[in-house]
Design an enzyme around this catalytic site. Structure first.
Site, PDB file in Angstrom:
ATOM      1  CE  LYS A 118      -0.359   3.357   4.604  1.00 49.84           C
ATOM      2  NZ  LYS A 118      -0.382   3.507   6.070  1.00 49.84           N
ATOM      3  CG  HIS A 173      -6.105   2.144   4.841  1.00 46.14           C
ATOM      4  ND1 HIS A 173      -5.720   3.113   5.744  1.00 46.14           N
ATOM      5  CD2 HIS A 173      -5.088   1.253   4.771  1.00 46.14           C
ATOM      6  CE1 HIS A 173      -4.504   2.815   6.180  1.00 46.14           C
ATOM      7  NE2 HIS A 173      -4.100   1.692   5.610  1.00 46.14           N
ATOM      8  CB  SER A 217       4.548  -1.705  12.161  1.00 43.25           C
ATOM      9  OG  SER A 217       4.198  -0.339  12.362  1.00 43.25           O
ATOM     10  N   GLY A 239       1.915   2.428  10.788  1.00 40.99           N
ATOM     11  CA  GLY A 239       2.884   3.519  10.654  1.00 40.99           C
ATOM     12  C   GLY A 239       3.559   3.907  11.954  1.00 40.99           C
ATOM     13  CG  ASN A 297      -1.786   1.203   1.317  1.00 42.44           C
ATOM     14  OD1 ASN A 297      -1.867   1.983   0.380  1.00 42.44           O
ATOM     15  ND2 ASN A 297      -2.456   1.373   2.454  1.00 42.44           N
ATOM     16  CD  GLU A 309      -3.286   5.698   6.335  1.00 42.08           C
ATOM     17  OE1 GLU A 309      -3.245   5.752   5.095  1.00 42.08           O
ATOM     18  OE2 GLU A 309      -2.386   5.157   7.016  1.00 42.08           O
ATOM     19  CD  GLU A 364      -4.004  -2.276   7.180  1.00 37.53           C
ATOM     20  OE1 GLU A 364      -2.872  -2.542   6.760  1.00 37.53           O
ATOM     21  OE2 GLU A 364      -4.609  -1.235   6.898  1.00 37.53           O
TER      22      GLU A 364
HETATM   23  P1  PGA Z   1       2.401   0.395   7.710  1.00 36.97           P
HETATM   24  O1  PGA Z   1       0.983   0.634   6.990  1.00 36.97           O
HETATM   25  O2  PGA Z   1       2.930  -0.907   7.168  1.00 36.97           O
HETATM   26  O3  PGA Z   1       3.224   1.559   7.310  1.00 36.97           O
HETATM   27  O4  PGA Z   1       2.136   0.312   9.179  1.00 36.97           O
HETATM   28  C1  PGA Z   1       0.089  -0.423   6.775  1.00 36.97           C
HETATM   29  C2  PGA Z   1      -1.168   0.061   6.130  1.00 36.97           C
HETATM   30  O5  PGA Z   1      -1.642   1.158   6.466  1.00 36.97           O
HETATM   31  O6  PGA Z   1      -1.745  -0.615   5.259  1.00 36.97           O
END
Ligand code: PGA
Length: 253
Positions: free
Chosen positions: A11, A97, A215, A175, A9, A99, A169
């Site tokens: 983003k 997601h 992560s 993140g 992803n 976000e 998630e």
């Molecule tokens: P990350 O993001 O691996 O940077 O924690 C995962 C995601 O948001 O899909």
């Protein structure tokens, strides 16, 4: 065996040139995927065609959109519909997601509409669920995630649900560099599978890939993916570095 999936992803990161270079580097490594393994790149909308043509010749490598709109078409300036993605032969789309839920106020009900539209246009949704930290701290994560599934997913038929990928998630792990432990991941994935089994029967629940996200890194992917109910990962930060994402792909069962 269920499909085991490493999904990147990106983003809102990487310029077009950097994205293309990253794909080139990953594909140049020539990792041959097994029949049940898939690698999916969820790239920004303007990069979809480039990414699709990069992976076209590679077995089990695919492209995904990171989002689509919850209405079929019409006067929604700036939005992208599932039908548009279908017209570009994009096979996957991330839906819900955290976000998007947080910054764009996407509700479980809107996500149900998105799932319907994706399925109508033969796009496999990667449906994200997961709890924020205060919910985890009060040990309410199971109820929280169950409600997300009930309100967005459980109107689907048994046939439809087998065309969905779920990504668990936990928001506190996204993140932050704070990964769920293998015990925490396995426990939640087993719980998700059990509620899918209650709703659709064990045979169907056993077919659905449930990815872990939050992560995932080169040095923890394999131990997470080795958990019985973890079928790969949805990877943000570490998917932006070719060597790291290659290691993550190699960690698939
Ligand atoms: P990350 O993001 O691996 O940077 O924690 C995962 C995601 O948001 O899909």
């Amino acid at each position: 065996m269920r499909n085991q999936i490493a999904a990147a992803n990106w983003k809102m990161n990487l310029t077009f040139q950097k994205g293309e270079k990253l794909l080139d580097e990953i594909l140049a490594a020539g990792i041959k995927l097994k029949q049940h393994q898939q690698v999916i790149f969820a790239v920004p909308f303007p990069y979809l065609l480039m990414a699709r043509s990069e992976v076209e010749e590679e077995k089990n490598y695919y492209t995904a959109a990171q989002n689509c709109y919850h209405k079929k078409n019409g006067a929604f300036t700036g939005e992208v519909s599932a039908e548009m993605l279908h017209s570009l032969a994009i096979p996957y789309c991330i839906v819900g997601h955290s976000e998007r839920r947080e910054y764009f106020k996407e509700t479980n009900e809107m996500l149900a509409d998105k799932l319907n539209l994706c399925l109508e246009y033969f796009i496999t949704p990667i449906f994200c669920c997961g709890e924020p930290l205060p919910i985890r701290e009060s040990k309410m994560q199971n109820q929280f995630v169950q409600t997300q599934l009930q309100e967005s997913l459980f109107h689907l038929t048994a046939e439809q649900i087998t065309n969905i990928i779920i990504a668990y998630e936990p928001i506190w792990a996204i993140g932050t560099g704070k990964t769920a432990t293998t015990d925490q991941a396995q426990e939640m994935h087993a719980f998700l599978r059990s509620i899918l089994a209650n709703q659709y029967g064990q045979t169907i629940a056993d077919q659905i890939s449930i990815l872990y996200g939050g992560s995932v890194k080169a040095n923890n992917a394999k131990e997470l993916f080795d958990c019985r109910d973890v079928d790969g990962g949805l990877v943000g930060g570490a998917s932006l570095i070719a060597q790291d994402f290659l290691e993550i792909i190699k960690g698939l069962k």
